[in-house]
Motif scaffolding. Structure first.
Motif, PDB file in Angstrom:
ATOM      1  N   ALA A  80       0.858  -1.182   0.000  1.00 42.36           N
ATOM      2  CA  ALA A  80       0.000   0.000   0.000  1.00 42.36           C
ATOM      3  C   ALA A  80       0.898   1.236   0.000  1.00 42.36           C
ATOM      4  O   ALA A  80       1.726   1.402   0.905  1.00 42.36           O
ATOM      5  N   ALA A  81       0.743   2.063  -1.026  1.00 43.23           N
ATOM      6  CA  ALA A  81       1.561   3.274  -1.138  1.00 43.23           C
ATOM      7  C   ALA A  81       1.416   4.127   0.116  1.00 43.23           C
ATOM      8  O   ALA A  81       0.310   4.334   0.614  1.00 43.23           O
ATOM      9  N   GLY A  82       2.520   4.579   0.646  1.00 43.32           N
ATOM     10  CA  GLY A  82       2.508   5.418   1.840  1.00 43.32           C
ATOM     11  C   GLY A  82       2.381   4.648   3.140  1.00 43.32           C
ATOM     12  O   GLY A  82       2.525   5.220   4.217  1.00 43.32           O
ATOM     13  N   ILE A  83       2.085   3.354   3.066  1.00 42.20           N
ATOM     14  CA  ILE A  83       1.914   2.535   4.270  1.00 42.20           C
ATOM     15  C   ILE A  83       2.976   1.441   4.340  1.00 42.20           C
ATOM     16  O   ILE A  83       3.633   1.267   5.337  1.00 42.20           O
ATOM     17  N   GLY A  84       3.119   0.671   3.271  1.00 42.20           N
ATOM     18  CA  GLY A  84       4.114  -0.393   3.229  1.00 42.20           C
ATOM     19  C   GLY A  84       3.500  -1.745   2.925  1.00 42.20           C
ATOM     20  O   GLY A  84       2.389  -1.845   2.405  1.00 42.20           O
ATOM     21  N   TRP A  85       4.232  -2.773   3.274  1.00 42.19           N
ATOM     22  CA  TRP A  85       3.858  -4.151   2.952  1.00 42.19           C
ATOM     23  C   TRP A  85       2.901  -4.733   3.983  1.00 42.19           C
ATOM     24  O   TRP A  85       2.978  -4.411   5.157  1.00 42.19           O
ATOM     25  N   GLY A  86       2.027  -5.621   3.505  1.00 44.46           N
ATOM     26  CA  GLY A  86       1.100  -6.336   4.375  1.00 44.46           C
ATOM     27  C   GLY A  86       1.733  -7.617   4.889  1.00 44.46           C
ATOM     28  O   GLY A  86       2.949  -7.735   4.990  1.00 44.46           O
ATOM     29  N   GLU A  87       0.900  -8.590   5.167  1.00 43.18           N
ATOM     30  CA  GLU A  87       1.335  -9.896   5.656  1.00 43.18           C
ATOM     31  C   GLU A  87       1.352 -10.877   4.487  1.00 43.18           C
ATOM     32  O   GLU A  87       0.358 -11.026   3.782  1.00 43.18           O
ATOM     33  N   ALA A  88       2.460 -11.557   4.274  1.00 48.24           N
ATOM     34  CA  ALA A  88       2.585 -12.521   3.181  1.00 48.24           C
ATOM     35  C   ALA A  88       1.689 -13.727   3.425  1.00 48.24           C
ATOM     36  O   ALA A  88       1.427 -14.110   4.566  1.00 48.24           O
ATOM     37  N   GLY A  89       1.217 -14.327   2.342  1.00 48.76           N
ATOM     38  CA  GLY A  89       0.409 -15.539   2.422  1.00 48.76           C
ATOM     39  C   GLY A  89       0.362 -16.250   1.092  1.00 48.76           C
ATOM     40  O   GLY A  89       0.814 -15.722   0.076  1.00 48.76           O
ATOM     41  N   LYS A  90      -0.180 -17.442   1.089  1.00 45.09           N
ATOM     42  CA  LYS A  90      -0.288 -18.223  -0.153  1.00 45.09           C
ATOM     43  C   LYS A  90      -1.343 -17.611  -1.066  1.00 45.09           C
ATOM     44  O   LYS A  90      -2.432 -17.273  -0.620  1.00 45.09           O
ATOM     45  N   VAL A  91      -0.999 -17.492  -2.350  1.00 49.66           N
ATOM     46  CA  VAL A  91      -2.014 -17.150  -3.348  1.00 49.66           C
ATOM     47  C   VAL A  91      -2.353 -18.390  -4.161  1.00 49.66           C
ATOM     48  O   VAL A  91      -3.292 -18.388  -4.944  1.00 49.66           O
ATOM     49  N   GLU A  92      -1.581 -19.450  -3.969  1.00 48.31           N
ATOM     50  CA  GLU A  92      -1.821 -20.748  -4.613  1.00 48.31           C
ATOM     51  C   GLU A  92      -1.336 -21.806  -3.657  1.00 48.31           C
ATOM     52  O   GLU A  92      -0.285 -21.654  -3.042  1.00 48.31           O
TER      53      GLU A  92
END
Length: 181
Positions: A80-92
């Motif tokens: 998210a621009a201005g906020i940073g990275w979220g929590e990684a997780g499986k997309v597959e």
């Protein structure tokens, strides 16, 4: 294994893989590079890290990783621009074979399209799913190729959400030995 994406304001997001994880860094015009940060949360080294940004600077990164040794799955993380990275997780979630060589594309509204190659016995197949930004959920996984061995997928998406995927397919139903499908 480094990849770059640029938003409409000239902000750059770089992603790369090391033996310690998937990493990202951001270059802001006039401010220089930030400090690199790890964006995955699994113990084993990732590969095939990719990144894409929307014009507003929000984005995704995806990679292949085997958290317990095997099988390899496709993981992702949102930015998210201005906020940073979220929590990684499986997309597959590979249940049959290793999922490798991920690619991704985004539309202007934040929906994403993911493609990857996945082993199935002695062959690779090309699979896809996505992120529906309006519903905030992953879409159903579907197989894209029709026969033979399919690998090296790539994907693009229009700002309005129309996606196109291509891959190399070594054995077509019509007998053609090698072509882009």
């Amino acid at each position: 294994d480094a990849r770059l994406a640029v938003d409409s304001s000239g902000n750059v997001v770089a992603v790369f893989a090391t033996g310690t994880g998937a990493w990202a860094n951001q270059l802001r015009p006039g401010n220089g590079w930030d400090v690199a940060e790890i964006i995955d949360n699994e113990p084993n080294a990732p590969g095939g890290v990719q990144v894409a940004l929307e014009p507003n600077g929000d984005g995704w990164s995806v990679w292949s990783q085997a958290p317990t040794g095997i099988p390899y799955n496709i993981f992702g993380n949102t930015f998210a621009a201005g906020i940073g990275w979220g929590e990684a997780g499986k997309v597959e979630d590979a249940t049959v074979g290793n999922a490798l060589a991920p690619a991704l594309a985004l539309d202007a509204d934040g929906s994403a399209l993911f493609v990857w190659q996945q082993t199935s016995g002695l062959r690779f197949q090309v699979w896809s799913n996505g992120w529906d930004a309006s519903a905030s959920e992953l879409t159903a996984r579907i197989r894209l190729d029709d026969a033979g061995t399919a690998y090296s997928p790539a994907v693009a998406m229009s700002p309005g959400g129309t996606g196109t995927a291509v891959w190399i397919q070594s054995e077509q139903a019509n007998g053609t030995p090698l072509q882009v499908a």
